[in-house]
Design a protein around this motif. Sequence first.
Motif, PDB file in Angstrom:
ATOM      1  N   VAL A  88       0.845  -1.267   0.041  1.00  0.00           N
ATOM      2  CA  VAL A  88       0.074  -0.034  -0.074  1.00  0.00           C
ATOM      3  C   VAL A  88       0.802   1.373  -0.106  1.00  0.00           C
ATOM      4  CG1 VAL A  88      -1.802  -1.157   1.181  1.00  0.00           C
ATOM      5  CG2 VAL A  88      -0.381   0.207   2.477  1.00  0.00           C
ATOM      6  N   ASN A  89       0.195   2.118  -0.535  1.00  0.00           N
ATOM      7  CA  ASN A  89       0.870   3.512  -0.515  1.00  0.00           C
ATOM      8  C   ASN A  89       0.841   4.158   1.039  1.00  0.00           C
ATOM      9  OD1 ASN A  89      -1.426   4.923  -0.810  1.00  0.00           O
ATOM     10  ND2 ASN A  89      -1.055   5.339  -3.045  1.00  0.00           N
ATOM     11  N   MET A  90       1.006   5.471   0.949  1.00  0.00           N
ATOM     12  CA  MET A  90       0.621   6.202   2.224  1.00  0.00           C
ATOM     13  C   MET A  90      -0.517   6.483   2.477  1.00  0.00           C
ATOM     14  SD  MET A  90       4.301   8.464   2.396  1.00  0.00           S
ATOM     15  CE  MET A  90       4.541   8.501   4.302  1.00  0.00           C
ATOM     16  N   THR A  91      -1.444   6.602   1.450  1.00  0.00           N
ATOM     17  CA  THR A  91      -2.747   6.908   1.730  1.00  0.00           C
ATOM     18  C   THR A  91      -3.670   5.428   1.980  1.00  0.00           C
ATOM     19  OG1 THR A  91      -3.333   6.512  -0.690  1.00  0.00           O
ATOM     20  CG2 THR A  91      -2.805   8.680   0.193  1.00  0.00           C
ATOM     21  N   GLY A  92      -2.949   4.255   1.972  1.00  0.00           N
ATOM     22  CA  GLY A  92      -3.626   3.108   2.124  1.00  0.00           C
ATOM     23  C   GLY A  92      -4.028   2.433   0.913  1.00  0.00           C
ATOM     24  N   LYS A  93      -3.795   3.073  -0.165  1.00  0.00           N
ATOM     25  CA  LYS A  93      -4.470   2.243  -1.481  1.00  0.00           C
ATOM     26  C   LYS A  93      -3.582   1.135  -1.813  1.00  0.00           C
ATOM     27  CE  LYS A  93      -3.236   3.360  -5.751  1.00  0.00           C
ATOM     28  NZ  LYS A  93      -2.979   3.986  -6.976  1.00  0.00           N
ATOM     29  N   PRO A  94      -4.271  -0.142  -1.943  1.00  0.00           N
ATOM     30  CA  PRO A  94      -3.533  -1.524  -2.347  1.00  0.00           C
ATOM     31  C   PRO A  94      -3.333  -1.347  -3.678  1.00  0.00           C
ATOM     32  CG  PRO A  94      -6.040  -1.703  -2.134  1.00  0.00           C
ATOM     33  CD  PRO A  94      -5.782  -0.278  -1.740  1.00  0.00           C
ATOM     34  N   ALA A 104      -0.830  -3.474  -6.399  1.00  0.00           N
ATOM     35  CA  ALA A 104      -0.520  -5.046  -6.701  1.00  0.00           C
ATOM     36  C   ALA A 104      -0.118  -5.291  -8.188  1.00  0.00           C
ATOM     37  CB  ALA A 104      -1.788  -5.946  -6.413  1.00  0.00           C
ATOM     38  N   LYS A 105       0.468  -6.410  -8.355  1.00  0.00           N
ATOM     39  CA  LYS A 105       0.769  -7.221  -9.813  1.00  0.00           C
ATOM     40  C   LYS A 105       0.049  -8.434  -9.643  1.00  0.00           C
ATOM     41  CE  LYS A 105       4.282  -4.353 -11.888  1.00  0.00           C
ATOM     42  NZ  LYS A 105       5.299  -4.728 -12.612  1.00  0.00           N
ATOM     43  N   LEU A 106      -0.700  -8.966 -10.558  1.00  0.00           N
ATOM     44  CA  LEU A 106      -1.288 -10.311 -10.603  1.00  0.00           C
ATOM     45  C   LEU A 106       0.042 -11.226 -11.313  1.00  0.00           C
ATOM     46  CD1 LEU A 106      -3.650 -12.037  -9.873  1.00  0.00           C
ATOM     47  CD2 LEU A 106      -4.304 -11.688 -12.409  1.00  0.00           C
ATOM     48  N   VAL A 107       0.392 -12.115 -10.432  1.00  0.00           N
ATOM     49  CA  VAL A 107       1.880 -12.794 -10.723  1.00  0.00           C
ATOM     50  C   VAL A 107       1.286 -14.272 -11.047  1.00  0.00           C
ATOM     51  CG1 VAL A 107       4.191 -13.571  -9.989  1.00  0.00           C
ATOM     52  CG2 VAL A 107       3.315 -11.341  -9.347  1.00  0.00           C
ATOM     53  N   PRO A 108       1.625 -14.767 -12.066  1.00  0.00           N
ATOM     54  CA  PRO A 108       1.185 -16.310 -12.262  1.00  0.00           C
ATOM     55  C   PRO A 108       2.542 -17.173 -11.349  1.00  0.00           C
ATOM     56  CG  PRO A 108       2.455 -15.548 -14.120  1.00  0.00           C
ATOM     57  CD  PRO A 108       2.055 -14.283 -13.412  1.00  0.00           C
ATOM     58  N   VAL A 109       1.665 -18.315 -10.939  1.00  0.00           N
ATOM     59  CA  VAL A 109       2.725 -19.177 -10.096  1.00  0.00           C
ATOM     60  C   VAL A 109       4.032 -19.717 -10.706  1.00  0.00           C
ATOM     61  CG1 VAL A 109       1.693 -21.367 -10.759  1.00  0.00           C
ATOM     62  CG2 VAL A 109       2.562 -20.966  -8.506  1.00  0.00           C
ATOM     63  N   GLU A 110       3.898 -19.557 -11.981  1.00  0.00           N
ATOM     64  CA  GLU A 110       5.118 -19.751 -12.794  1.00  0.00           C
ATOM     65  C   GLU A 110       6.216 -18.698 -12.722  1.00  0.00           C
ATOM     66  OE1 GLU A 110       1.615 -22.121 -14.583  1.00  0.00           O
ATOM     67  OE2 GLU A 110       2.080 -20.033 -14.065  1.00  0.00           O
ATOM     68  N   TYR A 133       6.188   6.468  -8.497  1.00  0.00           N
ATOM     69  CA  TYR A 133       5.488   7.582  -8.637  1.00  0.00           C
ATOM     70  C   TYR A 133       4.020   7.389  -9.245  1.00  0.00           C
ATOM     71  CZ  TYR A 133       4.241  12.207 -10.136  1.00  0.00           C
ATOM     72  OH  TYR A 133       3.650  13.346 -10.591  1.00  0.00           O
ATOM     73  N   ALA A 134       3.811   6.128  -9.926  1.00  0.00           N
ATOM     74  CA  ALA A 134       2.524   5.788 -10.556  1.00  0.00           C
ATOM     75  C   ALA A 134       1.839   5.258  -9.521  1.00  0.00           C
ATOM     76  CB  ALA A 134       2.768   4.833 -11.679  1.00  0.00           C
ATOM     77  N   ALA A 135       2.568   4.853  -8.144  1.00  0.00           N
ATOM     78  CA  ALA A 135       1.786   3.868  -7.430  1.00  0.00           C
ATOM     79  C   ALA A 135       1.175   5.008  -6.274  1.00  0.00           C
ATOM     80  CB  ALA A 135       2.623   2.994  -6.507  1.00  0.00           C
ATOM     81  N   GLY A 136       1.373   6.251  -6.542  1.00  0.00           N
ATOM     82  CA  GLY A 136       0.826   7.272  -5.426  1.00  0.00           C
ATOM     83  C   GLY A 136       1.637   8.032  -4.684  1.00  0.00           C
ATOM     84  N   LEU A 137       1.287   7.972  -3.461  1.00  0.00           N
ATOM     85  CA  LEU A 137       2.027   8.786  -2.348  1.00  0.00           C
ATOM     86  C   LEU A 137       2.977   8.030  -1.693  1.00  0.00           C
ATOM     87  CD1 LEU A 137       2.207  11.405  -0.942  1.00  0.00           C
ATOM     88  CD2 LEU A 137       0.833  10.758   0.696  1.00  0.00           C
ATOM     89  N   ILE A 138       4.164   7.948  -2.407  1.00  0.00           N
ATOM     90  CA  ILE A 138       5.335   6.861  -1.534  1.00  0.00           C
ATOM     91  C   ILE A 138       6.362   7.565  -1.707  1.00  0.00           C
ATOM     92  CG2 ILE A 138       5.328   5.259  -3.504  1.00  0.00           C
ATOM     93  CD1 ILE A 138       5.172   2.858  -1.543  1.00  0.00           C
ATOM     94  N   TYR A 162       9.769   5.115   2.841  1.00  0.00           N
ATOM     95  CA  TYR A 162       8.520   5.677   2.836  1.00  0.00           C
ATOM     96  C   TYR A 162       7.255   4.638   2.593  1.00  0.00           C
ATOM     97  CZ  TYR A 162      10.813  10.184   1.576  1.00  0.00           C
ATOM     98  OH  TYR A 162      11.344  11.262   1.553  1.00  0.00           O
ATOM     99  N   ALA A 163       7.764   3.476   2.504  1.00  0.00           N
ATOM    100  CA  ALA A 163       6.703   2.451   2.387  1.00  0.00           C
ATOM    101  C   ALA A 163       6.079   2.077   3.732  1.00  0.00           C
ATOM    102  CB  ALA A 163       7.230   1.139   1.815  1.00  0.00           C
TER     103      ALA A 163
END
Length: 445
Positions: A29-35, A37-43, A58-63, A107-108
């Motif tokens: 989560v960033n500092m505002t609490g927005k989750p 994520a990336k969807l990662v295949p088990v492979e 920067y694209a993730a928001g406040l971090i 910052y995380a």
Amino acid sequence: MTAAVDTGRISLADIAKANDVRFLLATFVNMTGKPCAKLVPVEAADQLENGSMGFAGYAAGLIGQKPHDADLIAVPDLSSFTPVPFIKEGLAVIHCDPHVHGQPWPYAPRVILKGALQRLADQGMQAKVGAEVEYFLVNKNDDGTLSTADPRDDSPRPCYDARGVTRMYDHLAAISEAMNGLGWGNYANDHEDAAGQFEQNFDYADALTTADRVITLRYILNILAEQRGMTATFMPKPFTDRTGTGLHFHLSLWSGTKALFPGDDGDRGLGLSQLAYSFIAGILDHAPALQAFLAPTVNSYKRSGATTSSSGATWSPRKASFGGNDRTHMIRVPDNKRVELRSGDGSANPYLAIATALLAGLDGVAGAADPGAPSGPGESKPEAHTLPATLLHAVESLRKDPVILSSLSGDPEIGQYYADAKEEEFLSWHNQVSDWEIRTYLTSI
């Protein structure tokens, strides 16, 4: 399903395959609490585990990142592995600590909480935390207004209403079964004080686990509500005339298996140790600055500033007071093993809220602070801090409090970065012309 995995030397891929997981939601989560994520295949689980999964911070928001900065690398915490087949078959959530150039990113929020817990550990202590997650179930109407998802849920005093709980049985039962399937120990699901508002409780745990579970539960609530055509919102005050949404934390300190809060407090009557009173005093001393993390949005102060609601109570403290089993105080002491911090709301980032509250309490312990006698029911002492009236007031309090300003990874520049962002958020709201202003000023002179 499993809530915790004895990872030993087992790889993330092995854990996923053993739980019939095909995809991993690698989450931070960033500092505002927005989750995020990336969807990662088990492979590709080995690539995630080996630090090959990058995010443009920067694209993730406040971090704390600019567009030119190096990627945030998501480093998974295998102990947080959480299968969520009730959302999608074969899916699991795993919480990650962002790193940059091989080092935890300061910052995380999850990194910040882990740093605070290390400071406690350096003093021979651990923190256990419980969280009360409240939320509204709503629909957004064509005109942009909100209405309760259950149209029959319209009483001014619906708290604990058996009929409202029964009408939402399918949703509440699905969330309860999800939590219990994960081993969280869901023990109650109730209709809260406002029409459309609910709370679902789970057992306390160590501080990091509880913060992870709050984030995971919000995600589960959002997705399962959407699947039933509803919106689950943690917005502190979605309705002007109704009680707002809190996020209360139950805090306790331990040394190994020994609880440190019980003790003989003489005539104060709460059965607490001097360490517990010092911890309380630290939180009360730093309360105005803490509100920047416990109530971190413009909307937060519509909740805490309310004088009443349709039910007759706001359940939101206005002063930094403490007392016994009394829900009007900022700190309630329901028994001698824990304290309940009641000034947080649904928009709080649990990692930042818990970290800053613990370090405020630790500052009180370090200085052997004493909060004096507990306040009586509905009372507060004349010298008790008044909690901030707006987000801007909270930001100003944060900037004046060197302990809390430095509580984010021990770096006041990170606290200043957060304060600047929250001031900008306040001013962005303040610069918007509202319907209230049109109604009040259009023909006033």
